[in-house]
Design a protein around this motif. Sequence first.
Motif, PDB file in Angstrom:
ATOM      1  N   THR A  49      24.704   9.992  13.590  1.00  0.00           N
ATOM      2  CA  THR A  49      26.510  10.184  13.794  1.00  0.00           C
ATOM      3  C   THR A  49      27.070   9.996  15.492  1.00  0.00           C
ATOM      4  N   PRO A  50      28.635   9.822  15.073  1.00  0.00           N
ATOM      5  CA  PRO A  50      29.153  10.318  16.683  1.00  0.00           C
ATOM      6  C   PRO A  50      29.722  11.793  16.340  1.00  0.00           C
ATOM      7  N   GLN A  51      29.706  12.089  15.132  1.00  0.00           N
ATOM      8  CA  GLN A  51      29.836  13.903  14.795  1.00  0.00           C
ATOM      9  C   GLN A  51      28.457  14.265  16.016  1.00  0.00           C
ATOM     10  N   ALA A  52      27.108  14.197  15.122  1.00  0.00           N
ATOM     11  CA  ALA A  52      25.925  14.193  15.645  1.00  0.00           C
ATOM     12  C   ALA A  52      25.591  13.955  17.442  1.00  0.00           C
ATOM     13  N   GLU A  53      25.870  13.028  18.224  1.00  0.00           N
ATOM     14  CA  GLU A  53      26.445  12.280  19.006  1.00  0.00           C
ATOM     15  C   GLU A  53      27.230  13.562  20.289  1.00  0.00           C
ATOM     16  N   ALA A  54      27.810  13.866  19.432  1.00  0.00           N
ATOM     17  CA  ALA A  54      28.675  15.157  20.147  1.00  0.00           C
ATOM     18  C   ALA A  54      28.611  16.384  20.419  1.00  0.00           C
ATOM     19  N   LYS A  55      27.589  16.786  19.390  1.00  0.00           N
ATOM     20  CA  LYS A  55      26.942  17.959  19.775  1.00  0.00           C
ATOM     21  C   LYS A  55      26.016  17.333  20.809  1.00  0.00           C
ATOM     22  N   ARG A  56      25.533  16.707  20.802  1.00  0.00           N
ATOM     23  CA  ARG A  56      23.900  16.535  21.463  1.00  0.00           C
ATOM     24  C   ARG A  56      24.259  16.374  22.326  1.00  0.00           C
ATOM     25  N   ARG A  57      25.664  15.763  23.448  1.00  0.00           N
ATOM     26  CA  ARG A  57      25.856  16.034  24.402  1.00  0.00           C
ATOM     27  C   ARG A  57      27.248  17.077  25.336  1.00  0.00           C
ATOM     28  N   GLU A  58      27.567  17.674  23.841  1.00  0.00           N
ATOM     29  CA  GLU A  58      27.473  19.214  24.416  1.00  0.00           C
ATOM     30  C   GLU A  58      26.674  20.053  24.561  1.00  0.00           C
ATOM     31  N   ILE A  59      25.271  20.500  23.478  1.00  0.00           N
ATOM     32  CA  ILE A  59      23.929  21.129  24.186  1.00  0.00           C
ATOM     33  C   ILE A  59      23.394  20.937  25.718  1.00  0.00           C
ATOM     34  N   ASN A  60      23.449  19.394  25.659  1.00  0.00           N
ATOM     35  CA  ASN A  60      22.599  19.180  26.754  1.00  0.00           C
ATOM     36  C   ASN A  60      23.699  19.519  28.212  1.00  0.00           C
ATOM     37  N   THR A  61      24.699  19.306  27.916  1.00  0.00           N
ATOM     38  CA  THR A  61      25.702  19.637  29.348  1.00  0.00           C
ATOM     39  C   THR A  61      25.244  21.289  28.772  1.00  0.00           C
ATOM     40  N   TRP A  62      25.442  22.504  28.366  1.00  0.00           N
ATOM     41  CA  TRP A  62      25.117  23.668  28.644  1.00  0.00           C
ATOM     42  C   TRP A  62      23.723  23.714  29.008  1.00  0.00           C
ATOM     43  N   ILE A  63      22.457  23.204  28.685  1.00  0.00           N
ATOM     44  CA  ILE A  63      21.486  23.344  28.539  1.00  0.00           C
ATOM     45  C   ILE A  63      21.352  22.864  30.143  1.00  0.00           C
ATOM     46  N   ARG A  64      22.165  22.243  31.262  1.00  0.00           N
ATOM     47  CA  ARG A  64      22.186  21.652  32.310  1.00  0.00           C
ATOM     48  C   ARG A  64      23.112  22.022  33.354  1.00  0.00           C
ATOM     49  N   THR A  65      23.847  23.242  32.905  1.00  0.00           N
ATOM     50  CA  THR A  65      24.848  23.489  33.706  1.00  0.00           C
ATOM     51  C   THR A  65      25.144  24.976  33.779  1.00  0.00           C
ATOM     52  N   SER A  66      24.564  25.380  32.609  1.00  0.00           N
ATOM     53  CA  SER A  66      24.819  27.057  32.152  1.00  0.00           C
ATOM     54  C   SER A  66      24.121  28.018  32.717  1.00  0.00           C
ATOM     55  N   GLY A  67      22.801  27.640  33.095  1.00  0.00           N
ATOM     56  CA  GLY A  67      22.013  28.822  33.924  1.00  0.00           C
ATOM     57  C   GLY A  67      20.779  29.673  33.227  1.00  0.00           C
ATOM     58  N   ALA A  68      21.537  29.705  31.931  1.00  0.00           N
ATOM     59  CA  ALA A  68      20.891  30.074  31.276  1.00  0.00           C
ATOM     60  C   ALA A  68      19.258  29.871  30.916  1.00  0.00           C
ATOM     61  N   PHE A  69      18.367  29.431  31.228  1.00  0.00           N
ATOM     62  CA  PHE A  69      17.760  28.731  31.681  1.00  0.00           C
ATOM     63  C   PHE A  69      17.113  28.968  32.792  1.00  0.00           C
ATOM     64  N   ASP A  70      15.264  29.174  33.040  1.00  0.00           N
ATOM     65  CA  ASP A  70      15.249  29.244  34.702  1.00  0.00           C
ATOM     66  C   ASP A  70      14.775  27.536  35.127  1.00  0.00           C
ATOM     67  N   ALA A  71      14.796  27.091  34.202  1.00  0.00           N
ATOM     68  CA  ALA A  71      14.689  25.527  34.884  1.00  0.00           C
ATOM     69  C   ALA A  71      14.976  24.616  33.777  1.00  0.00           C
ATOM     70  N   VAL A  72      15.294  23.237  34.201  1.00  0.00           N
ATOM     71  CA  VAL A  72      15.454  22.366  32.932  1.00  0.00           C
ATOM     72  C   VAL A  72      14.716  21.082  32.911  1.00  0.00           C
ATOM     73  N   ALA A  73      14.362  20.800  31.752  1.00  0.00           N
ATOM     74  CA  ALA A  73      13.024  19.337  31.882  1.00  0.00           C
ATOM     75  C   ALA A  73      14.352  18.179  31.177  1.00  0.00           C
ATOM     76  N   ASP A  74      14.506  17.792  32.282  1.00  0.00           N
ATOM     77  CA  ASP A  74      15.907  16.550  31.183  1.00  0.00           C
ATOM     78  C   ASP A  74      15.296  15.211  30.804  1.00  0.00           C
ATOM     79  N   PHE A  75      14.122  15.283  29.354  1.00  0.00           N
ATOM     80  CA  PHE A  75      14.075  14.892  29.051  1.00  0.00           C
ATOM     81  C   PHE A  75      14.712  13.787  28.362  1.00  0.00           C
ATOM     82  N   ALA A  76      16.662  13.918  28.441  1.00  0.00           N
ATOM     83  CA  ALA A  76      17.256  13.050  28.025  1.00  0.00           C
ATOM     84  C   ALA A  76      17.722  11.465  29.149  1.00  0.00           C
ATOM     85  N   ALA A  77      17.179  12.487  29.813  1.00  0.00           N
ATOM     86  CA  ALA A  77      17.364  11.111  31.097  1.00  0.00           C
ATOM     87  C   ALA A  77      17.048  10.609  31.746  1.00  0.00           C
ATOM     88  N   ALA A  78      15.343  11.561  31.419  1.00  0.00           N
ATOM     89  CA  ALA A  78      14.035  10.360  31.602  1.00  0.00           C
ATOM     90  C   ALA A  78      13.675   9.188  30.708  1.00  0.00           C
TER      91      ALA A  78
END
Length: 391
Positions: free
Chosen positions: A323-352
Amino acid sequence: MSEDIVWNAGWSTAVQRPSTGFDKNWAEEGFADQTVRQVVRLTGSGTAARIRLSHRFGSAPLEVGGATLARTDQGAAVQDGTTRRLTFGGATSVRIPAGGEVWSDAAELRVAPFDRLTVSLYFARPTGPATFHAQAFTTAYRAAGDQLAAADPAVFSDTSVSWYFLADVELAGGPARQDTVVAFGDSITDGFASTTDAARRYPDALAARLAAAGLARPVLNAGIGGNLLLNDAPWYGERAGARFRRDVLDKPGVRTVIVLVGLNDIGFSEVDGADFPTYRPNPQLSAAQLVDGYRDLVAQAHAAGIRVIGGTIMPFQGAEYHTPQAEAKRREINTWIRTSGAFDAVADFAAALADPSRPEALLPAYDSGDHKHPGDAGYRAMAAAVDLASL
């Protein structure tokens, strides 16, 4: 063998409480005067092996009448001369208390990465419902009576695609490894829609990439179909945070974990529980709540000295809970995964795996057909998206 033997990871799966599951299985009925024969594919090597049997979700003691280990031939057949009778504290049978587990003694058997082993278990008395792993995408075989030493695979006339009681295979015969990788997550890690008996899940493809690059190491699959980050589910296992220690941190020699979970937390909340009764619990969850769940996993791993790679949630436009709401959450979470620095590295499965012309959807060549799970080609693309240096 010596009591101070060093054990390394060879194969593992995440266990679940008995349930109906997606395909026919024997978990709720259990076994009685039957032998179940199960095949696993190793990513480690050694000269001896042992198995762990889990009765975590049992309500009464479990009696295992006997067990064997052998090299796999084809189907339920094993290679001549390779069958080893397993013992438990020197005995050929074992009683496991409700909620407990047991390791077998060491059995001498030389194995290499990507060898397949067959574990046969005989249950003389009724087991009650069986702790299991629902979506093995590997055929298990059942026969009447004690068929531990059966040479004729035809006696194993019943099949399912789950693993029962079997949780780990560990290997000995070399120095302690400190480079094991665990892939942790839901059905996309588990390998839903991959070809049965072909080892084409993304962790399988990742293990093959590492070996081809001269970096062979154990790669364990700790995915559970339908698993949730923040809630336990009757069909889909304990929530990620609750099982993380057992399924990741407690495995020997773990250096890195790849975390890919959260899609179901987002998606389940978008469907009517009456129409999808297995998609429960399905509370509305914010992106911020899911981020807190990720932070908990990262903190647990870092406290154990383990690196964490964050996997971005892949597109799922066209799936039943997009749904649009689900998609908005996915995008927000992925932005955080990519940019927060919380992880030691990122595997960008979504982009791939995204379709460049429709980035909210999987590329058709990677889509298994349900618009949320990759097929075999998609799982290979996921493995290719992992930077091997990040491991």
